[in-house]
Design a protein around this motif. Structure first.
Motif, PDB file in Angstrom:
ATOM      1  N   LEU A  82       0.870  -1.214   0.048  1.00  0.00           N
ATOM      2  CA  LEU A  82      -0.106  -0.094  -0.208  1.00  0.00           C
ATOM      3  C   LEU A  82       0.830   1.151  -0.018  1.00  0.00           C
ATOM      4  O   LEU A  82       0.560   2.326  -0.532  1.00  0.00           O
ATOM      5  N   GLN A  83       1.844   1.212   0.733  1.00  0.00           N
ATOM      6  CA  GLN A  83       2.756   2.383   0.828  1.00  0.00           C
ATOM      7  C   GLN A  83       3.517   2.707  -0.468  1.00  0.00           C
ATOM      8  O   GLN A  83       3.681   3.656  -0.997  1.00  0.00           O
ATOM      9  N   LEU A  84       3.884   1.686  -1.172  1.00  0.00           N
ATOM     10  CA  LEU A  84       4.625   1.622  -2.447  1.00  0.00           C
ATOM     11  C   LEU A  84       3.652   2.118  -3.584  1.00  0.00           C
ATOM     12  O   LEU A  84       4.096   3.289  -4.320  1.00  0.00           O
ATOM     13  N   ARG A  85       2.414   1.743  -3.601  1.00  0.00           N
ATOM     14  CA  ARG A  85       1.447   2.041  -4.669  1.00  0.00           C
ATOM     15  C   ARG A  85       1.024   3.504  -4.230  1.00  0.00           C
ATOM     16  O   ARG A  85       0.840   4.300  -5.134  1.00  0.00           O
ATOM     17  N   ARG A  86       0.885   3.894  -2.979  1.00  0.00           N
ATOM     18  CA  ARG A  86       0.499   5.126  -2.694  1.00  0.00           C
ATOM     19  C   ARG A  86       1.639   6.362  -3.241  1.00  0.00           C
ATOM     20  O   ARG A  86       1.424   7.364  -3.690  1.00  0.00           O
ATOM     21  N   GLU A  87       2.740   6.067  -2.873  1.00  0.00           N
ATOM     22  CA  GLU A  87       3.920   6.881  -3.262  1.00  0.00           C
ATOM     23  C   GLU A  87       3.879   6.844  -4.691  1.00  0.00           C
ATOM     24  O   GLU A  87       4.181   8.095  -5.352  1.00  0.00           O
ATOM     25  N   GLN A  88       3.728   5.765  -5.280  1.00  0.00           N
ATOM     26  CA  GLN A  88       3.625   5.653  -6.897  1.00  0.00           C
ATOM     27  C   GLN A  88       2.682   6.516  -7.604  1.00  0.00           C
ATOM     28  O   GLN A  88       2.666   7.277  -8.548  1.00  0.00           O
ATOM     29  N   ASP A  89       1.488   6.459  -6.945  1.00  0.00           N
ATOM     30  CA  ASP A  89       0.190   7.387  -7.418  1.00  0.00           C
ATOM     31  C   ASP A  89       0.793   8.828  -7.295  1.00  0.00           C
ATOM     32  O   ASP A  89       0.171   9.575  -8.140  1.00  0.00           O
ATOM     33  N   ASN A  90       1.210   9.093  -6.031  1.00  0.00           N
ATOM     34  CA  ASN A  90       1.445  10.353  -5.474  1.00  0.00           C
ATOM     35  C   ASN A  90       2.507  10.982  -6.733  1.00  0.00           C
ATOM     36  O   ASN A  90       2.398  12.280  -7.288  1.00  0.00           O
ATOM     37  N   ALA A  91       3.332  10.179  -7.021  1.00  0.00           N
ATOM     38  CA  ALA A  91       4.581  10.555  -8.009  1.00  0.00           C
ATOM     39  C   ALA A  91       3.990  10.963  -9.459  1.00  0.00           C
ATOM     40  O   ALA A  91       4.357  11.884 -10.149  1.00  0.00           O
ATOM     41  N   ARG A  92       3.069   9.887 -10.076  1.00  0.00           N
ATOM     42  CA  ARG A  92       2.366  10.222 -11.412  1.00  0.00           C
ATOM     43  C   ARG A  92       1.505  11.401 -11.097  1.00  0.00           C
ATOM     44  O   ARG A  92       1.772  12.190 -12.095  1.00  0.00           O
ATOM     45  N   SER A  93       0.784  11.869 -10.058  1.00  0.00           N
ATOM     46  CA  SER A  93       0.086  13.118 -10.055  1.00  0.00           C
ATOM     47  C   SER A  93       0.802  14.197  -9.829  1.00  0.00           C
ATOM     48  O   SER A  93       0.436  15.172 -10.712  1.00  0.00           O
ATOM     49  N   ILE A  94       1.716  14.262  -9.107  1.00  0.00           N
ATOM     50  CA  ILE A  94       2.763  15.451  -9.056  1.00  0.00           C
ATOM     51  C   ILE A  94       3.521  15.663 -10.510  1.00  0.00           C
ATOM     52  O   ILE A  94       3.693  16.701 -11.016  1.00  0.00           O
ATOM     53  N   GLY A  95       3.787  14.646 -10.855  1.00  0.00           N
ATOM     54  CA  GLY A  95       4.544  14.695 -12.229  1.00  0.00           C
ATOM     55  C   GLY A  95       3.829  15.234 -13.169  1.00  0.00           C
ATOM     56  O   GLY A  95       4.425  16.033 -14.123  1.00  0.00           O
ATOM     57  N   ALA A  96       2.593  14.868 -13.270  1.00  0.00           N
ATOM     58  CA  ALA A  96       1.638  15.456 -14.407  1.00  0.00           C
ATOM     59  C   ALA A  96       1.429  16.698 -14.259  1.00  0.00           C
ATOM     60  O   ALA A  96       1.253  17.663 -15.198  1.00  0.00           O
ATOM     61  N   ALA A  97       1.467  17.299 -12.877  1.00  0.00           N
ATOM     62  CA  ALA A  97       1.098  18.668 -12.859  1.00  0.00           C
ATOM     63  C   ALA A  97       2.495  19.547 -12.883  1.00  0.00           C
ATOM     64  O   ALA A  97       2.247  20.604 -13.004  1.00  0.00           O
ATOM     65  N   THR A  98       3.520  19.085 -12.410  1.00  0.00           N
ATOM     66  CA  THR A  98       4.780  19.778 -12.434  1.00  0.00           C
ATOM     67  C   THR A  98       5.685  19.044 -13.567  1.00  0.00           C
ATOM     68  O   THR A  98       5.913  19.734 -14.771  1.00  0.00           O
ATOM     69  N   SER A  99       6.668  18.222 -13.171  1.00  0.00           N
ATOM     70  CA  SER A  99       7.767  17.537 -13.930  1.00  0.00           C
ATOM     71  C   SER A  99       7.909  16.250 -13.528  1.00  0.00           C
ATOM     72  O   SER A  99       7.660  15.933 -12.394  1.00  0.00           O
ATOM     73  N   PRO A 100       8.236  15.399 -14.414  1.00  0.00           N
ATOM     74  CA  PRO A 100       8.468  13.970 -14.053  1.00  0.00           C
ATOM     75  C   PRO A 100       9.469  13.756 -12.932  1.00  0.00           C
ATOM     76  O   PRO A 100       9.585  12.798 -12.231  1.00  0.00           O
ATOM     77  N   ASP A 101      10.233  14.679 -12.643  1.00  0.00           N
ATOM     78  CA  ASP A 101      11.675  14.740 -12.047  1.00  0.00           C
ATOM     79  C   ASP A 101      11.356  15.318 -10.356  1.00  0.00           C
ATOM     80  O   ASP A 101      11.989  15.277  -9.421  1.00  0.00           O
ATOM     81  N   ARG A 102      10.205  15.963 -10.202  1.00  0.00           N
ATOM     82  CA  ARG A 102       9.825  16.489  -9.046  1.00  0.00           C
ATOM     83  C   ARG A 102       9.495  15.423  -7.831  1.00  0.00           C
ATOM     84  O   ARG A 102       9.838  15.866  -6.853  1.00  0.00           O
TER      85      ARG A 102
END
Length: 252
Positions: free
Chosen positions: A118-138
């Motif tokens: 669950l932790q891993l999936r949550r962080e991966q989901d967050n990374a995709r959301s933030i990356g889409a709004a900012t940059s993939p490296d954020r």
């Protein structure tokens, strides 16, 4: 009480609540909120021999850690949040980074493996959301291993001032700015052990002329040293518990 202060030249922030450690179950990470201290926050300072009290930390019989002596300690802030479900420790080094240990209890109906996934999936989901709004490296996520099992590894760019009722890294406020110039950087290690979730985090700002790669390497070294120290000390702590206080072995 003094709190972490980053660059004063950036005033606008976008608050993104990404609670990696919470007792609120499977609610989406963007919707969760802790709001407020249950006990604390307490601030501790030390000079001379009393500095050891800030570096050698123990939370009940849950964990202990011998913090690296990179620099003298400016102060420690500690307490509990979320109705007492989340324990919080932050050591701020003089002229250096801030280091954090946050723990909370895994729900009884979840195995450590379930919780880690669950932790891993949550962080991966967050990374995709933030990356889409900012940059993939954020917001970068990968995985590693440790003595206590698999570990989620996270790196964030440009962290803002935290909310006093939801301190970093329980909440992770991201500055509404591009990736460059680099104002701050954080690295995180998340793992599950003994019925508890753990997050170790390091928040640092670059020294004059320091590159992002150099700052990240410096923060990674501290975070990984903290993981090793916490897991080594906690294993000794668990071994020293009376038999009646040790968790029962799972049935086979």
């Amino acid at each position: 009480m003094r709190r972490i202060c980053l660059s004063a030249c950036v005033s606008r922030v976008v608050l993104v609540l990404l609670l990696a450690l919470t007792a609120l179950g499977g609610v989406n990470a963007q919707q969760r909120s802790v709001r407020g201290w249950t006990d604390g926050p307490y601030q501790a300072k030390g000079t001379g021999g009393s500095q050891a009290l800030l570096f050698d930390w123990r939370f009940l019989d849950v964990y202990c850690i011998d913090m690296p002596r990179l620099h003298p300690a400016e102060d420690v802030v500690y307490g509990t949040l979320g109705g007492g479900a989340i324990s919080y420790y932050r050591l701020r080094y003089q002229d250096g980074p801030s280091a954090f240990v946050v723990t909370s209890t895994v729900p009884k109906d979840r195995t450590p493996s379930d919780e880690y996934n669950l932790q891993l999936r949550r962080e991966q989901d967050n990374a995709r959301s933030i990356g889409a709004a900012t940059s993939p490296d954020r917001y970068r996520v990968d995985t590693g291993t440790s003595a206590f099992g698999p570990t989620v590894r996270v790196r964030l760019l440009n962290i803002g001032r935290d909310d006093p009722d939801e301190p970093f890294p329980v909440a992770r406020p991201l500055l509404n700015v591009p990736d460059e110039p680099l104002y701050s950087l954080s690295v995180h290690r998340l793992f599950v052990h003994g019925g508890n979730r753990y997050e170790i985090a390091v928040l640092a700002v670059p020294a004059e002329g320091e590159s992002r790669a150099a700052l990240e390497a410096r923060a990674d070294r501290l975070a990984d040293t903290m993981v090793t120290s916490l897991q080594t000390c906690t294993a000794r702590l668990e071994t020293s518990k009376p038999e009646a206080d040790k968790p029962a072995s799972p049935a086979h």
